[in-house]
Enzyme design. Structure first.
Site, PDB file in Angstrom:
ATOM      1  N   ASP A  52       3.848   7.164   1.801  1.00  0.00           N
ATOM      2  CA  ASP A  52       3.173   8.458   1.655  1.00  0.00           C
ATOM      3  C   ASP A  52       2.420   8.808   2.947  1.00  0.00           C
ATOM      4  O   ASP A  52       1.862   9.907   3.060  1.00  0.00           O
ATOM      5  CB  ASP A  52       2.269   8.517   0.412  1.00  0.00           C
ATOM      6  CG  ASP A  52       1.159   7.491   0.428  1.00  0.00           C
ATOM      7  OD1 ASP A  52       1.120   6.649   1.342  1.00  0.00           O
ATOM      8  OD2 ASP A  52       0.303   7.530  -0.494  1.00  0.00           O
ATOM      9  N   SER A  53       2.462   7.912   3.950  1.00  0.00           N
ATOM     10  CA  SER A  53       1.977   8.262   5.289  1.00  0.00           C
ATOM     11  C   SER A  53       2.816   9.425   5.831  1.00  0.00           C
ATOM     12  O   SER A  53       2.429  10.071   6.814  1.00  0.00           O
ATOM     13  CB  SER A  53       2.070   7.053   6.230  1.00  0.00           C
ATOM     14  OG  SER A  53       3.334   6.426   6.113  1.00  0.00           O
ATOM     15  N   ASP A  91       7.005   5.095  -1.892  1.00  0.00           N
ATOM     16  CA  ASP A  91       5.605   5.142  -2.329  1.00  0.00           C
ATOM     17  C   ASP A  91       5.452   6.167  -3.432  1.00  0.00           C
ATOM     18  O   ASP A  91       5.950   7.299  -3.302  1.00  0.00           O
ATOM     19  CB  ASP A  91       4.749   5.648  -1.149  1.00  0.00           C
ATOM     20  CG  ASP A  91       3.735   4.629  -0.692  1.00  0.00           C
ATOM     21  OD1 ASP A  91       3.381   3.737  -1.471  1.00  0.00           O
ATOM     22  OD2 ASP A  91       3.305   4.744   0.467  1.00  0.00           O
ATOM     23  N   LYS A 120       6.272   1.603  -4.726  1.00  0.00           N
ATOM     24  CA  LYS A 120       4.984   0.981  -4.358  1.00  0.00           C
ATOM     25  C   LYS A 120       3.854   1.800  -4.961  1.00  0.00           C
ATOM     26  O   LYS A 120       3.883   3.042  -4.901  1.00  0.00           O
ATOM     27  CB  LYS A 120       4.834   0.918  -2.826  1.00  0.00           C
ATOM     28  CG  LYS A 120       3.474   0.346  -2.390  1.00  0.00           C
ATOM     29  CD  LYS A 120       3.472  -0.087  -0.945  1.00  0.00           C
ATOM     30  CE  LYS A 120       3.225   1.027   0.033  1.00  0.00           C
ATOM     31  NZ  LYS A 120       1.956   1.763  -0.151  1.00  0.00           N
ATOM     32  N   GLU A 122      -0.590   1.851  -5.280  1.00  0.00           N
ATOM     33  CA  GLU A 122      -1.853   1.308  -4.757  1.00  0.00           C
ATOM     34  C   GLU A 122      -2.769   0.891  -5.908  1.00  0.00           C
ATOM     35  O   GLU A 122      -2.807   1.553  -6.951  1.00  0.00           O
ATOM     36  CB  GLU A 122      -2.553   2.361  -3.882  1.00  0.00           C
ATOM     37  CG  GLU A 122      -1.743   2.713  -2.644  1.00  0.00           C
ATOM     38  CD  GLU A 122      -2.490   3.641  -1.683  1.00  0.00           C
ATOM     39  OE1 GLU A 122      -3.673   3.969  -1.923  1.00  0.00           O
ATOM     40  OE2 GLU A 122      -1.865   4.044  -0.680  1.00  0.00           O
ATOM     41  N   GLU A 189      -3.628  -4.323   3.133  1.00  0.00           N
ATOM     42  CA  GLU A 189      -3.946  -3.409   4.240  1.00  0.00           C
ATOM     43  C   GLU A 189      -5.436  -3.477   4.581  1.00  0.00           C
ATOM     44  O   GLU A 189      -6.300  -3.438   3.680  1.00  0.00           O
ATOM     45  CB  GLU A 189      -3.576  -1.961   3.848  1.00  0.00           C
ATOM     46  CG  GLU A 189      -3.974  -0.957   4.934  1.00  0.00           C
ATOM     47  CD  GLU A 189      -3.259   0.381   4.850  1.00  0.00           C
ATOM     48  OE1 GLU A 189      -2.425   0.587   3.941  1.00  0.00           O
ATOM     49  OE2 GLU A 189      -3.547   1.228   5.727  1.00  0.00           O
TER      50      GLU A 189
END
Ligand code: KIV
Length: 294
Positions: A52-53, A91, A120, A122, A189
């Site tokens: 999602d970057s 993501d 993925k 978070e 991270e």
């Protein structure tokens, strides 16, 4: 040159788990479009993440928060068309799994239908039930704890996590909870090297570090940071392996200068009539001119 299909040995979830047992490092990188995903895949990267970057490095948002599931899937489909060897993970962006398990399940299923081989998400212990639910639906899950960018507002900025005893012990429990819930790998991270080493030593699943030191089972970076294409100075954990941003600036400036000075395109860069067509045209033009005069 394209590798021959038989020469491609596909990276799968079991292959990634085996890497940890063998003590072999896992190489991960993000990609967001067809040409760069091809480069990354052909370079032998093991896991490609449509991160999602994307929000920041491709779409110009100032955090990952605004990117939508539809935007993620638009890019996932392009990357899917390029990737042959790497394990492809997408993501789930902010808001795609925060309103309930059914919503998360729908997003996970759409991920696999869109060509991803896993998703993925978070968060640690608080996502355990959700991770279990996705895994039960045959969706391989990669966890992500530490400086999770989707929590930027709760953290009050992009701050390294796990720097107090309490926060380090919470992250240790988070890591264990993600593994126990059935995730196949865990991104660490923005945490101290010592904590990342401790988590890596305790877990059976591989840890993938970004700003978490060299003791993780694998590493991941954002492609644009690695290539020198980031628009802001990258954080200290990034090693810039290329200066493509400067190379692109120089190339575009040369093109502009050449057009302005009529140096581009050259005769060799132009299409031409065949000699016989040129002759026919000259005859036709001469006859037409004679007729016009007469
Ligand atoms: O979105 C992303 O790019 C990421 C990583 C680099 C781990 O989540």
């Amino acid at each position: 040159m394209d590798p021959k299909p038989e020469a491609v040995s596909k990276v799968t979830v079991p292959v990634i788990l085996e890497r940890k047992l063998r003590g072999e490092k896992i190489v991960c990188l993000t990609a967001y479009d067809y040409p760069t995903a091809r480069l990354v895949d052909e370079a032998g990267v093991d896991i490609i993440l449509v991160g999602d970057s994307l929000a920041q490095v491709v779409l110009g948002y100032d955090s990952t928060i605004p990117v939508t599931l539809d935007e993620m899937f638009h890019h996932l489909r392009a990357v899917r068309r390029a990737v042959r060897r790497a394990l492809l993970i997408v993501d789930l962006p902010y808001g795609a799994y925060h309103q309930g398990e059914e919503e998360a399940l729908r997003a996970g299923i759409r991920s696999l239908k869109g060509g991803a081989e896993g998703a993925k998400i978070e968060g640690g212990a608080k996502r355990a039930t959700l991770i279990r639910r996705l895994v039960d639906a045959e969706i391989p899950v990669m966890g992500h704890i530490g400086l999770t960018p989707q929590s930027v507002h709760s953290f009050g900025g992009y701050r390294v996590q796990g720097k107090t005893l309490e926060s380090a012990s919470d992250l240790l429990s988070d890591a264990q909870a993600v593994e126990d819930a059935g995730a196949f790998a865990l991104v660490l991270e923005g945490i101290p090297r010592e904590l990342a080493a401790l988590i890596t030593g305790r877990l059976r699943i591989p840890t993938i570090g970004i700003g978490a030191g060299p003791d993780c089972d694998g590493q991941i970076l954002v492609l644009h940071d690695l290539l020198g294409l980031a628009l802001q100075p990258p954080p200290k954990f990034v090693r810039t392996y290329g200066e493509l941003g400067q190379a692109a600036r120089d190339a575009i400036a040369s093109y502009r200068d050449d057009v302005v000075a009529s140096r581009f395109p050259s005769d060799a860069e132009s299409y031409h009539w065949s000699p016989s067509l040129r002759e026919q045209f000259l005859k036709w033009a001469t006859i037409r001119d004679l007729k016009d005069d007469g």
